[in-house]
Design a protein around this motif. Sequence first.
Motif, mmCIF file in Angstrom:
data_model
loop_
_atom_site.group_PDB
_atom_site.id
_atom_site.type_symbol
_atom_site.label_atom_id
_atom_site.label_comp_id
_atom_site.label_asym_id
_atom_site.label_seq_id
_atom_site.Cartn_x
_atom_site.Cartn_y
_atom_site.Cartn_z
ATOM 1 N N ARG A 96 7.484 -53.588 -8.729
ATOM 2 C CA ARG A 96 7.153 -54.232 -7.460
ATOM 3 C C ARG A 96 5.677 -54.054 -7.096
ATOM 4 N NH1 ARG A 96 10.964 -56.382 -4.395
ATOM 5 N NH2 ARG A 96 9.692 -56.168 -2.519
ATOM 6 N N GLN A 97 4.936 -53.401 -7.962
ATOM 7 C CA GLN A 97 3.493 -53.238 -7.765
ATOM 8 C C GLN A 97 2.705 -54.000 -8.833
ATOM 9 O OE1 GLN A 97 3.432 -48.901 -7.859
ATOM 10 N NE2 GLN A 97 3.307 -48.819 -5.629
ATOM 11 N N VAL A 98 3.376 -54.994 -9.440
ATOM 12 C CA VAL A 98 2.770 -55.740 -10.545
ATOM 13 C C VAL A 98 2.921 -57.243 -10.282
ATOM 14 C CG1 VAL A 98 2.793 -56.147 -13.042
ATOM 15 C CG2 VAL A 98 3.398 -53.881 -12.138
ATOM 16 N N VAL A 99 1.895 -58.016 -10.650
ATOM 17 C CA VAL A 99 1.969 -59.471 -10.579
ATOM 18 C C VAL A 99 1.531 -60.054 -11.916
ATOM 19 C CG1 VAL A 99 -0.390 -59.716 -9.648
ATOM 20 C CG2 VAL A 99 1.293 -61.545 -9.278
ATOM 21 N N LYS A 100 2.216 -61.102 -12.342
ATOM 22 C CA LYS A 100 1.834 -61.851 -13.545
ATOM 23 C C LYS A 100 1.306 -63.208 -13.110
ATOM 24 C CE LYS A 100 1.056 -63.554 -17.428
ATOM 25 N NZ LYS A 100 1.957 -64.055 -18.454
ATOM 26 N N VAL A 101 0.136 -63.596 -13.617
ATOM 27 C CA VAL A 101 -0.511 -64.854 -13.260
ATOM 28 C C VAL A 101 -0.673 -65.697 -14.513
ATOM 29 C CG1 VAL A 101 -2.501 -65.927 -12.147
ATOM 30 C CG2 VAL A 101 -1.788 -63.619 -11.462
ATOM 31 N N GLY A 102 -0.170 -66.935 -14.482
ATOM 32 C CA GLY A 102 -0.287 -67.795 -15.652
ATOM 33 C C GLY A 102 -0.135 -69.262 -15.308
ATOM 34 N N ASP A 103 -0.361 -70.113 -16.308
ATOM 35 C CA ASP A 103 -0.357 -71.559 -16.080
ATOM 36 C C ASP A 103 0.777 -72.288 -16.782
ATOM 37 O OD1 ASP A 103 -2.009 -73.118 -18.698
ATOM 38 O OD2 ASP A 103 -1.906 -70.946 -18.576
ATOM 39 N N THR A 104 1.741 -71.543 -17.341
ATOM 40 C CA THR A 104 2.843 -72.182 -18.054
ATOM 41 C C THR A 104 4.196 -71.630 -17.591
ATOM 42 O OG1 THR A 104 2.949 -70.563 -19.865
ATOM 43 C CG2 THR A 104 1.381 -72.388 -20.110
ATOM 44 N N VAL A 105 5.230 -72.389 -17.908
ATOM 45 C CA VAL A 105 6.588 -71.938 -17.607
ATOM 46 C C VAL A 105 6.881 -70.629 -18.338
ATOM 47 C CG1 VAL A 105 9.036 -72.483 -17.946
ATOM 48 C CG2 VAL A 105 7.469 -74.246 -17.094
ATOM 49 N N ALA A 106 6.394 -70.514 -19.565
ATOM 50 C CA ALA A 106 6.617 -69.276 -20.333
ATOM 51 C C ALA A 106 6.006 -68.070 -19.626
ATOM 52 C CB ALA A 106 6.052 -69.414 -21.743
ATOM 53 N N ASP A 107 4.849 -68.254 -18.975
ATOM 54 C CA ASP A 107 4.240 -67.163 -18.207
ATOM 55 C C ASP A 107 5.165 -66.726 -17.075
ATOM 56 O OD1 ASP A 107 1.526 -66.698 -19.286
ATOM 57 O OD2 ASP A 107 1.195 -68.790 -18.750
ATOM 58 N N ASN A 119 11.336 -62.093 -16.278
ATOM 59 C CA ASN A 119 12.104 -61.225 -17.168
ATOM 60 C C ASN A 119 11.722 -59.761 -17.002
ATOM 61 O OD1 ASN A 119 13.645 -63.262 -18.308
ATOM 62 N ND2 ASN A 119 12.230 -63.618 -20.000
ATOM 63 N N ALA A 120 10.478 -59.521 -16.615
ATOM 64 C CA ALA A 120 10.030 -58.147 -16.363
ATOM 65 C C ALA A 120 10.381 -57.686 -14.957
ATOM 66 C CB ALA A 120 8.520 -58.043 -16.575
ATOM 67 N N GLY A 121 10.703 -58.618 -14.060
ATOM 68 C CA GLY A 121 11.033 -58.262 -12.697
ATOM 69 C C GLY A 121 9.821 -58.107 -11.793
ATOM 70 N N VAL A 122 8.652 -58.671 -12.204
ATOM 71 C CA VAL A 122 7.443 -58.542 -11.396
ATOM 72 C C VAL A 122 7.230 -59.809 -10.579
ATOM 73 C CG1 VAL A 122 6.432 -57.050 -13.160
ATOM 74 C CG2 VAL A 122 5.871 -59.488 -13.162
ATOM 75 N N PHE A 123 6.245 -59.767 -9.676
ATOM 76 C CA PHE A 123 5.874 -60.959 -8.928
ATOM 77 C C PHE A 123 5.206 -61.950 -9.869
ATOM 78 C CE2 PHE A 123 6.191 -57.759 -5.610
ATOM 79 C CZ PHE A 123 6.893 -58.437 -4.624
ATOM 80 N N THR A 124 5.384 -63.247 -9.602
ATOM 81 C CA THR A 124 4.844 -64.276 -10.485
ATOM 82 C C THR A 124 4.013 -65.271 -9.689
ATOM 83 O OG1 THR A 124 6.911 -65.523 -10.238
ATOM 84 C CG2 THR A 124 6.686 -64.133 -12.202
ATOM 85 N N VAL A 125 2.881 -65.651 -10.281
ATOM 86 C CA VAL A 125 1.988 -66.650 -9.689
ATOM 87 C C VAL A 125 1.712 -67.714 -10.738
ATOM 88 C CG1 VAL A 125 -0.301 -67.118 -8.745
ATOM 89 C CG2 VAL A 125 0.883 -64.993 -8.145
ATOM 90 N N ALA A 126 1.995 -68.971 -10.399
ATOM 91 C CA ALA A 126 1.667 -70.088 -11.276
ATOM 92 C C ALA A 126 0.396 -70.758 -10.764
ATOM 93 C CB ALA A 126 2.805 -71.105 -11.297
#
Length: 276
Positions: A213-224, A230-237
């Motif tokens: 809950r202290q992690v964010v993933k930032v990416g430009d694709t559905v796979a991101d 899948n990791a349970g982190v916050f996600t930003v497209a």
Amino acid sequence: QVWTRNSFLPGPSEETPAKAAEVGGTSPERSDDEANILQDASLLPLSLKLAVFDLAGTTLDDDVDGQPLAVAAIRAAFTAAGMDVDEDSVTAVRGLEKKEAIRRLCRQFSHQLGGKPPDEEELVDRVHGLFREALDEGLRTAPLKEVPGTSAVFAALKARGTQVVIASGFAKEVVEELVRRLGWKVDGLVSAKRPRPDSIFEAMAMTGVENVRQVVKVGDTVADIEEGKNAGVFTVAVLTGTQGEAKLRAAQPHFVLDSVASLVHILPDLTDEEPR
């Protein structure tokens, strides 16, 4: 489903961020800064300790003559191997680990070779080798530039005590060279195997962050997005890549931004108290 760090197998997790808010349009009452946030959701947590960023299309502007460098390299590799692969088909597998993307395209287009079906792994290895050659040549000759605002976002995160890691499907030595040439100051590099969450867990172990809950993933694709979920982190497209907004929204990230530069607008004020 959420993948557990220990087993990398589907399983429940109490650390999974709350489900994203329903997608909404940009409100005319929002300020110009707020209008860059294209999905209604609350801010990222004040306790954010790690941001994991994709490379091409997210932080690296790899457009060369109207086509992303990675797409051009994959298409050139297939052409050299005797197959004609269209840009849309390559775009559809962007974000996946490069060898997996090539494997899926081989299954789709190997019929063009005619005759006896080739051994899949031999064909994948051959095309992947041709891709690496085409990519290396492109990286040597193409002008490299970051997506505008990337360095400023990295600096803003690091000023808050948030560590920055780059996760890419490119070979690690390629990523190291790109980061060096762009002059980025980051806390680590990891190899992505999207949509598996391995690289996020590796980044967490590398930086000493234990709470998803202290992690964010930032990416430009559905796979991101899938990798982050899948990791349970916050996600930003972000919408600076080649996959369309509707496709990204359908993957239900926590936030949709026009570009990585807008990430600063979803960071809470450091004077705010962390909600309990």
